[in-house]
Design an enzyme around this catalytic site. Sequence first.
Site, PDB file in Angstrom:
ATOM      1  CG  HIS A   1      -5.254  -0.131  -2.203  1.00  0.00           C
ATOM      2  ND1 HIS A   1      -5.832  -0.853  -1.524  1.00  0.00           N
ATOM      3  CD2 HIS A   1      -4.364   0.323  -1.266  1.00  0.00           C
ATOM      4  CE1 HIS A   1      -4.915  -1.391  -0.239  1.00  0.00           C
ATOM      5  NE2 HIS A   1      -4.030   0.037  -0.257  1.00  0.00           N
TER       6      HIS A   1
ATOM      7  CD  GLU B   1     -13.283  12.342 -11.586  1.00  0.00           C
ATOM      8  OE1 GLU B   1     -12.989  12.835 -12.268  1.00  0.00           O
ATOM      9  OE2 GLU B   1     -14.475  13.550 -10.689  1.00  0.00           O
TER      10      GLU B   1
ATOM     11  CB  SER C   1      -1.041   0.052   1.414  1.00  0.00           C
ATOM     12  OG  SER C   1      -1.744   0.888   1.152  1.00  0.00           O
TER      13      SER C   1
END
Lengths: 268, 268
Positions: free
Chosen positions: B174, B150, B132
């Site tokens: 992610h 987006e 991460s």
Amino acid sequence: MFVINKQEGLIIIGGAEDKKGEKKILKEVCTHIDKNSGLLLIVTVATEKPTEVGNEYSNLFNNMGIEHLSILHVENREDALKTENIELIEKASLIFFTGGDQLRITSILGGTPLYSSMKRKYTEGCVFVGTSAGASVMSNTMIVKGMDDESPRKCTLKMAPGLGLINGVIIDQHFAQRGRVGRLLVGVAENPETLGIGIDEDTSIIVNKENVLRVLGSGAVYVIDGSSISDTNVSEQHQDDMLSIFDVKMHVLKNGDKFDLKTRRPFI
Amino acid sequence: MFVINKQEGLIIIGGAEDKKGEKKILKEVCTHIDKNSGLLLIVTVATEKPTEVGNEYSNLFNNMGIEHLSILHVENREDALKTENIELIEKASLIFFTGGDQLRITSILGGTPLYSSMKRKYTEGCVFVGTSAGASVMSNTMIVKGMDDESPRKCTLKMAPGLGLINGVIIDQHFAQRGRVGRLLVGVAENPETLGIGIDEDTSIIVNKENVLRVLGSGAVYVIDGSSISDTNVSEQHQDDMLSIFDVKMHVLKNGDKFDLKTRRPFI
């Protein structure tokens, strides 16, 4: 006898260098190339007025006695694939990036054969010079946009990968003139491993192979060293908060001063 | 006989790796260290819950048979100066960065003796693992923040200098789960010299000394190669405009697939 300075491969100018008076910085640029045999190549990719800007520099350098001058116009990625443009890079002894928009430089040249040629030429000793946007683009990570005349505020700084000709620094230009210490402090606080270098207008740093820089010009060069920062809230929540940074170190260097990027120490 | 994989020095995980089932990725991590003699060091600097996160990984690795485990808590820059913390780095055979906030990692460690030790250890063969935020931080320029779910829009991407353990790439994590292809495309368009690597949750890339990566995990790895981009409006005015990018190349890699970062080619 004319001696070319072969030990200094990178000249970074904070924009708006004197073009009418003594022209100290542009004259210095001319000492890094053999005036009679070397090709000085002006790269206008950063600007949306390539002809105007290219001709201005071409006339300036011509009047200073540079015999071989070319202007490389790369307006889109297709131009960066053209053999004749790559050949110009191959022939150059000194490559001069004009001002404009630093994202134009990386977004048009990045990942092209022309860019590969440039990088190879740099390792082979071709001198690279950049002013304004051409200055910002020299480092691994470059500032693209930020607030001028503002105290450091979180999340106001836009950065992107640069050309990577100099490591471990972030360059900012038009520094005092546009009040950019706030935005450079944000960049340094985000990763204090990286030195912030803010260069005033009509001011330049000339970097040698040993990673020692010297200052030339009428303004100042600010070196911001974050390695001493004892605390900062840069990584915490609340994006619009002001940034607090404790114990940052700053050097203000004037014409003739030197700075060793390896030891992070200024000297005269 | 137990064989340690010494050729692969960097493991980058897209976050949310399986901790309850087969634990494929964490098991892979354990194959990069001598279970009986090597020290696995868990670095919790990214997270604001260091005890909780540190203990969770410590228990997991302990149950997988790692005998020597330590947790390095660095909560501020002062902690990064402490001799006992630097000694932990010096003793480690494998250093594991947990998730959290990537700016915490660079803003707390950057420019400190602890960071210098880490970089030296990396060149000496110590294996580095990050998940991460710990994944994002591995490259020279890292993504800090951007819009999830987006389409690519200009000026929505915040980047900063990372740890620089892997060059020429921008890592995102992610990836599918948070709809991040838009933001990674912005990063690649800004400098197509840089490969974009988007890693799904419970998925990892394992990079060897020859800069070849292989994929391990239940999701996909997206490699975005901008070198073929023929046109983009990324550098032009009108910041809030949508970004247009023509001819970008993308590879979607699954478990077992490989990718050569030097030649920019995938293979099996």
